[in-house]
Write a protein that holds these residues in place. Structure first.
Motif, mmCIF file in Angstrom:
data_model
loop_
_atom_site.group_PDB
_atom_site.id
_atom_site.type_symbol
_atom_site.label_atom_id
_atom_site.label_comp_id
_atom_site.label_asym_id
_atom_site.label_seq_id
_atom_site.Cartn_x
_atom_site.Cartn_y
_atom_site.Cartn_z
ATOM 1 N N GLU A 134 -6.718 10.701 -5.130
ATOM 2 C CA GLU A 134 -7.522 9.756 -5.894
ATOM 3 C C GLU A 134 -7.247 8.319 -5.466
ATOM 4 O O GLU A 134 -8.169 7.499 -5.388
ATOM 5 C CB GLU A 134 -7.247 9.913 -7.395
ATOM 6 N N ARG A 135 -5.994 7.993 -5.197
ATOM 7 C CA ARG A 135 -5.647 6.621 -4.809
ATOM 8 C C ARG A 135 -6.004 6.318 -3.361
ATOM 9 O O ARG A 135 -6.293 5.174 -3.017
ATOM 10 C CB ARG A 135 -4.147 6.396 -5.028
ATOM 11 N N CYS A 136 -5.942 7.329 -2.519
ATOM 12 C CA CYS A 136 -6.204 7.122 -1.092
ATOM 13 C C CYS A 136 -7.711 7.159 -0.848
ATOM 14 O O CYS A 136 -8.296 8.222 -0.599
ATOM 15 C CB CYS A 136 -5.487 8.189 -0.267
ATOM 16 N N THR A 137 -8.338 6.013 -0.914
ATOM 17 C CA THR A 137 -9.788 5.935 -0.739
ATOM 18 C C THR A 137 -10.142 5.835 0.747
ATOM 19 O O THR A 137 -9.289 5.541 1.603
ATOM 20 C CB THR A 137 -10.346 4.724 -1.489
ATOM 21 N N LYS A 138 -11.409 6.020 1.035
ATOM 22 C CA LYS A 138 -11.882 5.915 2.417
ATOM 23 C C LYS A 138 -11.726 4.487 2.932
ATOM 24 O O LYS A 138 -11.364 4.263 4.100
ATOM 25 C CB LYS A 138 -13.336 6.368 2.488
ATOM 26 N N ILE B 235 -5.646 14.586 5.819
ATOM 27 C CA ILE B 235 -5.390 15.146 4.486
ATOM 28 C C ILE B 235 -6.536 14.818 3.538
ATOM 29 O O ILE B 235 -6.909 15.637 2.693
ATOM 30 C CB ILE B 235 -4.053 14.606 3.939
ATOM 31 N N LYS B 236 -7.111 13.638 3.692
ATOM 32 C CA LYS B 236 -8.186 13.237 2.786
ATOM 33 C C LYS B 236 -9.501 13.945 3.082
ATOM 34 O O LYS B 236 -10.168 14.467 2.182
ATOM 35 C CB LYS B 236 -8.392 11.719 2.892
ATOM 36 N N GLY B 237 -9.878 14.003 4.337
ATOM 37 C CA GLY B 237 -11.215 14.507 4.674
ATOM 38 C C GLY B 237 -11.254 15.780 5.481
ATOM 39 O O GLY B 237 -12.341 16.238 5.850
ATOM 40 N N GLY B 238 -10.111 16.369 5.811
ATOM 41 C CA GLY B 238 -10.128 17.606 6.575
ATOM 42 C C GLY B 238 -9.995 17.356 8.063
ATOM 43 O O GLY B 238 -9.755 16.237 8.530
ATOM 44 N N SER C 32 0.799 -1.241 0.000
ATOM 45 C CA SER C 32 0.000 0.000 0.000
ATOM 46 C C SER C 32 0.822 1.276 0.000
ATOM 47 O O SER C 32 0.246 2.354 0.148
ATOM 48 C CB SER C 32 -0.908 0.016 1.236
ATOM 49 N N TRP C 33 2.142 1.216 -0.186
ATOM 50 C CA TRP C 33 2.922 2.437 -0.009
ATOM 51 C C TRP C 33 2.565 3.507 -1.035
ATOM 52 O O TRP C 33 2.711 4.701 -0.777
ATOM 53 C CB TRP C 33 4.416 2.118 -0.071
ATOM 54 N N ARG C 34 2.055 3.108 -2.198
ATOM 55 C CA ARG C 34 1.683 4.099 -3.214
ATOM 56 C C ARG C 34 0.238 4.579 -3.065
ATOM 57 O O ARG C 34 -0.178 5.475 -3.781
ATOM 58 C CB ARG C 34 1.868 3.510 -4.601
ATOM 59 N N MET C 35 -0.495 3.990 -2.150
ATOM 60 C CA MET C 35 -1.905 4.362 -2.017
ATOM 61 C C MET C 35 -2.086 5.774 -1.474
ATOM 62 O O MET C 35 -3.146 6.383 -1.657
ATOM 63 C CB MET C 35 -2.625 3.368 -1.095
ATOM 64 N N VAL C 36 -1.082 6.305 -0.817
ATOM 65 C CA VAL C 36 -1.211 7.657 -0.265
ATOM 66 C C VAL C 36 -0.417 8.663 -1.086
ATOM 67 O O VAL C 36 -0.064 9.743 -0.592
ATOM 68 C CB VAL C 36 -0.749 7.686 1.209
#
Length: 426
Positions: free
Chosen positions: A78-82, A129-132, A70-74
């Motif tokens: 777009e890649r970093c999903t909930k 970072i994703k959701g505030g 998962s290192w590229r998921m962040v």
């Protein structure tokens, strides 16, 4: 006391794009990798101190495998999903809650690190970072509760670490929300600027063609009289309506109701060839040549010379990209048209072309009565865009400048400067 010259300089704004969110994702990726290696190093260093080192080692294998997967998921929003964020936080929570089962009570009491150690903060910051800040606050609260459960009490250092992660996640989440709002505002401003530039370009074309023709029909119709006078009246009404439409589209005040084209347009001036017609002829000549080749500005300005217009130019070709040369010639045409209309009969104009190493400078000067202070602002408000768009607008789009100096009773001078080497000028 001598009157101060009216000096009008264009205001150029520079818009710089900014991006805050994407660097945060890249930083988070690096943080997760480094802290995962740090957690594994802590395990290796304290291997003999664990109550069940093999159990702790199994979690470290899980953490290493999860990072490899998962290192590229962040790396981006777009890649970093909930779903990924929940799974990532779950890995951290499992490690925290597994710590009392594989470590000794004494190490836990002494404040020893949990299995994931500071890697947990990376999972929390991903939510921020994703959701505030709200997502960050919830994720950090869950991680903090897990740390307190692992410790079994509200120890000072545990509470301190929990509060530190909570404040950091809320702060970063808030910064991200502000950055996103700023980027949306900037994108909207760029769209408005692009639309305004296009409206200004259309306004220039209309001013240099349709409005000039309507004004000429109105003047000639009034002079001839009879049915031609009625035709001139209709042309004048259409000119006022068209000017109102242009100025309202450019977010300026509309001209006063009932204003006539003759309100700010003196007599037709000397019976010299129309600069508009000569500019069109020059543009047609430029369009006939190869679009990629530079043009000699002198050939475009030569048709302007006549009994009332003197042209001084270098002996060598003054080369500019085709678009820049034709736009500069059109700006000169607009300046001469203002001389023809407003300087009065018998006024003479002088064009000076200077070929400098870093720019081409064209000066248009007349010996007319000059421009009264505030007249340009009034003319722009009335929809007369000769200076605002046909001159300044063209030079601004070329990355150049148009400087107007006028002393009442001593004439007007317009200095047009186009820099060399601009890719967007070709």
């Amino acid at each position: 006391m001598a009157q101060q010259p009216v000096r009008e300089r264009p205001v150029r704004e520079r818009v710089v794009r900014m991006s805050v969110e994407q660097p945060l994702w890249r930083a988070l990726t690096g943080y997760r990798i480094l802290t995962a290696l740090y957690a594994i190093a802590l395990y290796v260093h304290a291997y003999g101190e664990y109550a069940h080192p093999l159990g702790a080692g199994a979690y470290m294998l899980l953490l290493a495998g999860w990072m490899a997967f998962s290192w590229r998921m962040v790396s981006s929003a777009e890649r970093c999903t909930k779903r990924f964020l929940i799974a990532d936080l779950s890995v951290a929570i499992v490690g925290i809650l597994l710590t009392p089962l594989v470590d000794t009570d004494q190490r836990i009491i002494d404040g020893g690190p949990t299995l994931p150690s500071i890697w947990t903060a990376g999972a929390v910051l991903g939510f921020a970072i994703k959701g505030g800040w709200r997502w960050g606050a919830v994720a950090s609260a869950i991680a903090g509760a897990a740390n307190i459960i692992e410790r079994g009490a509200f120890a000072q250092n545990t509470v301190h670490n929990v509060m530190l992660v909570w404040v950091a996640s809320v702060a970063i989440g808030y910064v991200v929300e502000v950055a996103r709002a700023s980027e949306r505002t900037l994108a909207r401003a760029l769209q408005i600027e692009a639309a305004t530039r296009e409206r200004e370009r259309l306004a220039r074309d209309i001013h240099d063609s349709v409005l000039q023709v309507l004004a000429m029909v109105q003047r000639r119709g009034v002079a001839i009289g009879g049915e031609a006078a009625e035709l001139g009246r209709m042309a004048g009404e259409q000119e006022v309506a068209l000017r109102t439409l242009i100025t309202s589209g450019l977010d300026r005040s509309s001209p006063p109701s009932g204003a006539r084209p003759t309100d700010a347009t003196p007599s037709a001036g000397p019976a010299a060839p129309s600069p508009l017609a000569t500019a069109d002829a020059a543009r047609e000549a430029a369009d006939a040549g190869p679009a990629c080749e530079p043009l000699d500005l002198r050939t475009l300005l030569a048709p302007f010379a006549g009994a009332s217009v003197s042209l001084a130019e270098p002996g060598a070709p003054v080369l500019l990209p085709a678009h820049a040369a034709t736009e500069l010639a059109s700006a000169v045409s607009a300046a001469l048209d203002n001389v023809r209309q407003h300087a009065g009969e018998g006024a003479k104009a002088f064009i000076l072309v200077e070929d400098e190493p870093d720019a081409v400078l064209v000066t248009v000067r007349d010996d007319g009565p000059g421009i009264p202070e505030g007249r340009l602002v009034d003319a722009e408000r009335e929809g007369r865009l000769g200076v605002a768009q046909s001159i300044r607008g063209r030079l601004r789009d070329l990355g150049g400048s148009a400087v107007l100096d006028s002393v009442p009773g001593q004439g007007t001078e317009v200095e047009l400067r186009v820099p060399r080497g601009r890719k967007d000028a070709s």
